[in-house]
Design a protein around this motif. Structure first.
Motif, short mmCIF file in Angstrom:
data_model
loop_
_atom_site.label_atom_id
_atom_site.label_comp_id
_atom_site.label_asym_id
_atom_site.label_seq_id
_atom_site.Cartn_x
_atom_site.Cartn_y
_atom_site.Cartn_z
N PRO A 200 0.82 -1.22 0.00
CA PRO A 200 0.00 0.00 0.00
C PRO A 200 0.86 1.27 0.00
O PRO A 200 1.97 1.28 0.52
CB PRO A 200 -0.78 -0.10 1.31
N LYS A 201 0.31 2.34 -0.61
CA LYS A 201 1.01 3.62 -0.64
C LYS A 201 0.28 4.61 0.27
O LYS A 201 -0.94 4.53 0.40
CB LYS A 201 1.02 4.16 -2.08
N GLY A 202 1.02 5.52 0.89
CA GLY A 202 0.40 6.49 1.81
C GLY A 202 -0.07 7.72 1.05
O GLY A 202 0.75 8.56 0.64
N THR A 337 -7.98 5.95 -4.19
CA THR A 337 -7.62 6.60 -2.93
C THR A 337 -7.03 7.97 -3.28
O THR A 337 -7.30 8.97 -2.60
CB THR A 337 -6.58 5.74 -2.18
N GLU A 338 -6.30 8.03 -4.36
CA GLU A 338 -5.62 9.25 -4.79
C GLU A 338 -6.58 10.33 -5.29
O GLU A 338 -6.16 11.47 -5.55
CB GLU A 338 -4.63 8.92 -5.93
N THR A 339 -7.87 10.00 -5.47
CA THR A 339 -8.83 11.02 -5.92
C THR A 339 -9.89 11.30 -4.84
O THR A 339 -10.98 11.80 -5.15
CB THR A 339 -9.57 10.57 -7.21
N ASP A 433 -9.92 -2.11 -17.68
CA ASP A 433 -9.16 -2.81 -16.64
C ASP A 433 -7.94 -1.98 -16.29
O ASP A 433 -7.72 -0.92 -16.88
CB ASP A 433 -8.73 -4.21 -17.11
N ARG A 434 -7.16 -2.49 -15.34
CA ARG A 434 -5.90 -1.81 -15.05
C ARG A 434 -4.88 -2.15 -16.13
O ARG A 434 -4.86 -3.29 -16.60
CB ARG A 434 -5.31 -2.33 -13.74
N ILE A 435 -4.02 -1.20 -16.47
CA ILE A 435 -2.98 -1.48 -17.47
C ILE A 435 -2.16 -2.68 -17.00
O ILE A 435 -1.88 -3.60 -17.76
CB ILE A 435 -2.06 -0.26 -17.68
MG MG Z 1 -3.88 2.20 -7.10
#
Ligand code: MG
Ligand code: ATP
Length: 540
Positions: A200-202, A337-339, A433-435
């Motif tokens: 996970p990223k913060g 999460t980033e949006t 989908d995700r790249i």
């Molecule tokens: Mg992500």
């Protein structure tokens, strides 16, 4: 919807800017909601009012302030969903401290990783996270203070937040002044991304990010006033965390589930007349397919939102039909999460089947060619590419990780999502989908989500996940993991034939099928394909 050189925006107006912090906003709203019931734990029947949240969170804030907690210090809340979760979060917001919700079921390695991102001064834990935290606590290279979220935990040496705040008088609590912070820049929460593709990223969210969400939802009918809402998705995930704040601000009563149990879930929807349900696709599949659903009267449900992972139009339709709902009330949202929250969502009353909807007001979106980064190109309708977003919902960056931030937000402020999608002539988006997850078969790109959607329509398939398995000649071959429904005797040959009849040649299930007992997923319902790939590797 307006479209200038293929950059799309929504012309709807947002509420004017607030110019107050999220802490100030909460204090104001909690005061106006008074003694109405805010939260109910359906498992215990325990309730708490908005007034109680206000009183308790202010007392905790005064305690933490006396102990020296300052603006920009971090606190972690590491718990399953419960009534207490919001108390330290609100307290942190009043003080301008940074709230970091964490998954209580992290492994030791994940705990250490997530805690070392934010290095919280205080960690609020529940009995569920107690064992995990106890094991790694001594190994942390700073000394956080630990407080239990609940009283009465025998055999626990750490004090509860209720005990430590008992010395704060209600007068002192009432006198609390919220910290003043720089609204554009001040980080109010660090949320961990789901860790679907790696650790996970913060993600740093600012007061501006969260107040922008409030400006989008406060006066609209998207969350109807007074609707009883479901809080089942974990609060440590952005989708549910931000929704928790929104419902407190709006004064909605939330039914807070600590965990999912098939029968209890349905029983409590009926009992508490839940109208508004934020969901994820795995729960949608349950509503669409599980035999228990017909035993309950779910006519109270007025709106369902599905987000966090791909939802097929077949499941969307099946849920609407089974719950006797209008299809436009079974909605979709797309976000990271980033949006902060959804950046694409079904517009009120005008959804399209299978689409994640249109861009939200105040945000810009474009689709760029895959593999390009700093580019001026933006693709037109019906062209697949990477979705990019810009605006006040976009995170400030990854905490203490400028390199990853620069690899995600380009110099013009566009957030690159890593997701492939396209929009139609009306500006409605469709996620492919995700790249990273696209399967490469002889140079063709095969989206696993498309094959999973087809597999779920095969009678007797309860759940499905598709990955690419390495192949010398073709690059990869699409392969499916299948969970059978109880008593089903479906076989590999029939399933493969069913899929192959419905897809173009490169998408055929040439990698075959494995029957499994369950599909590994994140708590927010995303398929952990990397876990399936690892399992397969270790078997080989
Ligand atoms: Mg992500
Ligand atoms: P990590 O970034 O740590 O690997 P993650 O990307 O799964 O994990 P989140 O921020 O929780 O963490 O999830 C965002 C991702 O979820 C998006 O990039 C997208 O792939 C997926 N997603 C969200 N909503 C939808 C949706 N409605 N349809 C399809 N995919 C969605």
């Amino acid at each position: 919807m307006s479209q200038q050189s293929n950059i799309l925006r929504n012309e709807e107006e947002l509420l004017p800017e607030f110019n107050i912090s999220i802490g100030q906003c909460l204090l104001m709203q909690l005061t106006t909601h008074g003694t109405r019931v805010a939260h109910i734990n359906p498992h215990t029947g325990k309730e708490q009012t908005f007034q109680y949240i206000l009183d308790t969170s202010r007392r905790l804030a005064v305690y933490l302030q006396r102990e020296g907690l300052k603006v920009n210090d971090t606190i972690a809340v590491c718990s399953e969903n419960n009534l207490e979760f919001c108390i330290p979060v609100c307290a942190a917001f009043y003080l301008g401290a940074i709230a970091c919700p964490l998954n209580p079921l992290y492994s030791e390695r994940e705990f250490k990783h997530a805690l070392s991102i934010s290095k919280p001064k205080y960690i609020f834990i529940s009995t569920v996270s107690f064992n995990g935290i106890r094991k790694i606590f001594r190994e942390l290279h700073w000394s956080p203070k630990i407080l239990m979220l609940t009283d009465g935990n025998n055999n626990v040496s750490w004090a509860s937040m209720y005990k430590v705040m008992s010395n704060v008088s209600i007068d002192d609590a009432n006198a609390l002044q919220p910290a003043s912070v720089n609204l554009d820049d001040h980080v109010t929460a660090i949320l961990c991304s789901s860790g679907t593709t790696g650790l996970p990223k913060g993600v740093m969210l600012t007061d501006k990010n969260i107040t922008t969400v409030i400006r989008m939802y406060m006066n609209t009918n998207t969350i109807p006033e007074n609707a009883v809402s479901l809080s089942l998705l974990p609060f440590f995930h952005a989708y549910s965390f931000v929704f928790m704040i929104l419902t407190i601000l709006r004064g909605n009563c939330s039914i807070i589930f600590s965990h999912f149990e098939e029968e209890l879930f349905l029983q409590y929807i009926e009992k508490y007349k839940i109208e508004y349900m934020p969901m994820v696709p795995s729960l949608m599949v349950f509503l669409a397919k599980h035999p228990l659903v017909d035993k309950y009267d779910l006519s109270c449900v007025k709106t369902i939102w599905s987000g966090a992972a791909p939802l097929s139009k077949e499941i969307q339709q099946a849920v609407a039909k089974r719950l006797n709902m209008n299809i436009i009330d079974v909605k979709q949202g797309y976000g990271l999460t980033e949006t902060t929250l959804a950046v694409l969502r079904s517009p009120d009353g005008k959804g399209k089947l299978g689409s994640v909807g249109v861009v939200v007001p105040g945000t810009l979106v474009k689709v760029i060619p895959i593999g390009e980064y700093e580019t001026d190109k933006a693709l037109g309708p019906n062209c697949e590419g990477e979705l990019c977003f810009k605006g006040d919902l976009i995170m400030k960056g990854y905490y203490n990780d400028e390199e990853s931030t620069r690899a995600t937000i380009d110099k013009d402020g566009w957030l690159h999502t890593g997701d492939v999608g396209y929009y139609d002539e009306d500006g409605y988006f469709y996620i492919v989908d995700r790249i990273k997850e696209l399967i490469k078969y002889k140079g063709y790109q095969v989206p696993p989500a498309e094959l999973e959607a087809i597999l779920l329509t095969f009678p007797g398939v309860q759940d499905a996940a598709v990955i690419g398995i390495p192949n010398d000649k073709t690059g990869e071959l699409p392969m499916a993991f299948i969970v059978k429904e109880e008593n089903s005797n479906i076989c590999e040959k029939d399933i493969i034939q069913y899929v192959n009849e419905r897809v173009s040649n490169p998408k055929r299930l040439r990698g075959g099928i494995r029957f499994v007992d369950s599909i590994p997923k994140t708590p927010s319902g995303k398929i952990l394909r990397r876990v399936l790939r690892d399992r397969l590797k270790s078997k080989l």
